[in-house]
Design an enzyme around this catalytic site. Structure first.
Site: not given
Length: 524
Positions: A127, A295
């Site tokens: 990636s 988060f």
């Protein structure tokens, strides 16, 4: 040759004479092709195709450089063609349809093509190298972020000497507002490719002396005034080991720096930092100039597992909506990257349920962007960084549950009553993996990472009494490996807005940068 020419001449003469004698031309005596039958013309397949043809023929193409005031790049991490197909069917079946005829949001875009994903040193990519290609316009090695292909992985000095400029850098320099949104850690490969320049993607919170880690580069970013919207996971990379977050997890930084506090000090009262769903819902875009939302300590939850989060967290589509509210405040336009990061992680675990469920949510996020932007000034691109060793096979009847066992058709084309059996006498699923940890049955478990440390399961399993549609079912794999790997085939790309037609055909992955830069006028 003279003999052949004589025969041909005689044949032509005979044909002409025959036509003259009958008083009609050859074309007039030829049997006319049969007209389309009423049933054919009235078929829904025929009518739908005619409607789409009419729509396609009316498309207007804007080929003006700089026409895209705004650019949104959506990256479905690991979202290969087989993933798109299976996610499309799952989404349709969730709505009570057979599924195969359904279209995900981005599949309705007017232009599409294929992208080649290899790295300069790997046939099947990672990636970091692929995201760097998308963001900089040149291909590079696996494992590095935004340094050129001459740099050896992990070479700090060389990395400092050969950095690459990203599309987001250019957007910042043009005074555009910018944003990065991901369900993965915000310091992970794809989101980090927008801002970081390191020869090792693993340097998320610490780096060798003389180099800066990825999290520090984000907070200290000196292009423009820094990124305006940052939403995702990865809180641990921004706080020191001495600090415990609201979910009881300690930070990872060993240098004692609290980058969250440094970020707040840099931007002052107009900046908002949030860690949970309550804080997210309380954000007033009108009063917020900069937004940092972290988060989770690590990656955010899988979409199907989100309700189990201690503090609560928003979905990818909700973050996309909020991000758009904030970046659209700028008069000079914006650049935003949105990543469905956990599609990839579901596949690595060999758990198609979560990979596909996150892909469906990713498509919802794209729909949010389509609903809240104009095709006249906003270029939206949807693609993947790479594929996975994920397969869809067998001959299941139409409408068969995509996560289920293969139930085929009988000799008359009607669905059979029971799953088909392989040569070993056992049923098998439509979806599977060429490699990976293989079979596991965790029932209703919604967190794909739950079987991370379990040994790989080799060989076939009797699935007769197992519900393969459950969240905790892990598909069988051909080659037992600790983790399923990426695939090396091309991935799809879909686009709408100014310059979108430039993405048709089969192109190198780094070509996407050039389309964004030309369409957005990011290089003078």
């Amino acid at each position: 040759m003279k003999f052949l020419n004589s025969v041909l001449a005689l044949g032509v003469a005979t044909t002409i004479a025959a036509c003259s004698e009958s008083g009609a031309s050859t074309a007039e005596t030829r049997t006319a092709p049969p007209a389309l039958s009423t049933d054919q013309r009235n078929s829904t397949w025929y009518r739908d195709a005619q409607s789409r043809l009419q729509q396609a023929s009316q498309r207007q193409i804007d080929n003006t450089p700089g026409a895209a005031k705004n650019i949104i790049l959506f990256v479905g991490d690991g979202m290969g063609i087989s993933t798109v197909t299976a996610a499309r069917i799952l989404a349709g079946q969730q709505q009570g349809r057979t599924g195969e005829e359904y279209q995900l949001s981005f599949e309705q875009m007017p232009f599409a093509g294929l992208i080649k994903t290899y790295n300069t040193n790997q046939q099947t990519s990672d990636s970091a190298g692929t995201a760097s290609a998308l963001m900089t316009g040149v291909k590079t090695k696996a494992g590095v972020l935004n340094v050129d292909e001459t740099v050896a992985r992990g070479d700090c000095k060389a990395g400092l000497e050969h950095p690459l400029t990203t599309a987001l850098d250019l957007a910042e320099l043009h005074g555009k507002r910018t944003g990065i949104i991901s369900t993965a850690r915000i310091t992970h490969a794809t989101p980090a490719s927008t801002y970081a320049k390191v020869p090792e993607r693993g340097w998320e919170y610490q780096a060798p002396e003389g180099c800066r880690d990825i999290a520090a580069q984000l907070v200290e970013m000196d292009r423009g005034d820094g990124i305006d919207v940052i939403l995702g996971g990865g809180r641990r990379a921004f706080i020191p080991q001495s600090v415990t977050d609201l979910e009881g997890e300690k930070g990872k930084r060993t240098d004692g720096r609290n980058l969250v506090q440094e970020w707040k000090n840099r931007y002052g009262a107009a900046a908002t930092y949030i860690e949970d769903e309550k804080g997210f819902k309380a954000v007033d875009a009108a009063k917020t100039d900069k937004l940092l939302g972290l988060f989770q300590p690590s990656h955010m939850r899988y979409e199907s597992d989100r309700e189990n989060d201690k503090a609560g967290e928003p979905s990818l589509s909700e973050m996309t909506a909020k991000g758009l509210e904030l970046v659209q405040k700028g008069e000079d336009g914006y650049f935003m990257l949105v990543e469905g990061g956990r599609i990839d992680h579901g596949h690595h675990a060999g758990n198609a349920y979560n990979a596909l469920t996150d892909a469906v949510e990713f498509a919802k996020a794209v729909q949010v962007a389509m609903d809240n932007t104009s095709t006249e000034d906003t270029l939206i691109i949807v693609t993947a960084d790479h594929s996975h060793a994920f397969t869809m096979a067998g001959y299941p009847t139409r409408g068969n549950p995509i996560l289920g066992k293969v139930i085929g058709n009988d000799e008359h084309g009607a669905p059979q009553d029971a799953p088909q059996l392989a040569a070993d006498g056992k049923p098998y699923t439509t979806l599977g993996y060429a490699n990976g940890a293989g079979f596991a049955d965790l029932g209703d478990e919604t967190n794909s990472d739950a079987r991370r440390d379990a040994p790989a399961h080799s060989g076939r399993v009797d699935l007769t009494e197992i519900d393969t549609t459950k969240p905790g079912f892990y598909q069988e794999s051909l080659v037992p490996t600790g983790s399923e790997t990426h695939g090396g085939e091309d991935v799809g790309i879909w686009a709408r807005g100014p310059g979108s037609h430039l993405l048709t055909g089969t192109n190198e992955q780094n070509y996407v940068f050039h389309v964004m830069v030309r369409s957005g006028g990011l290089l003078d």
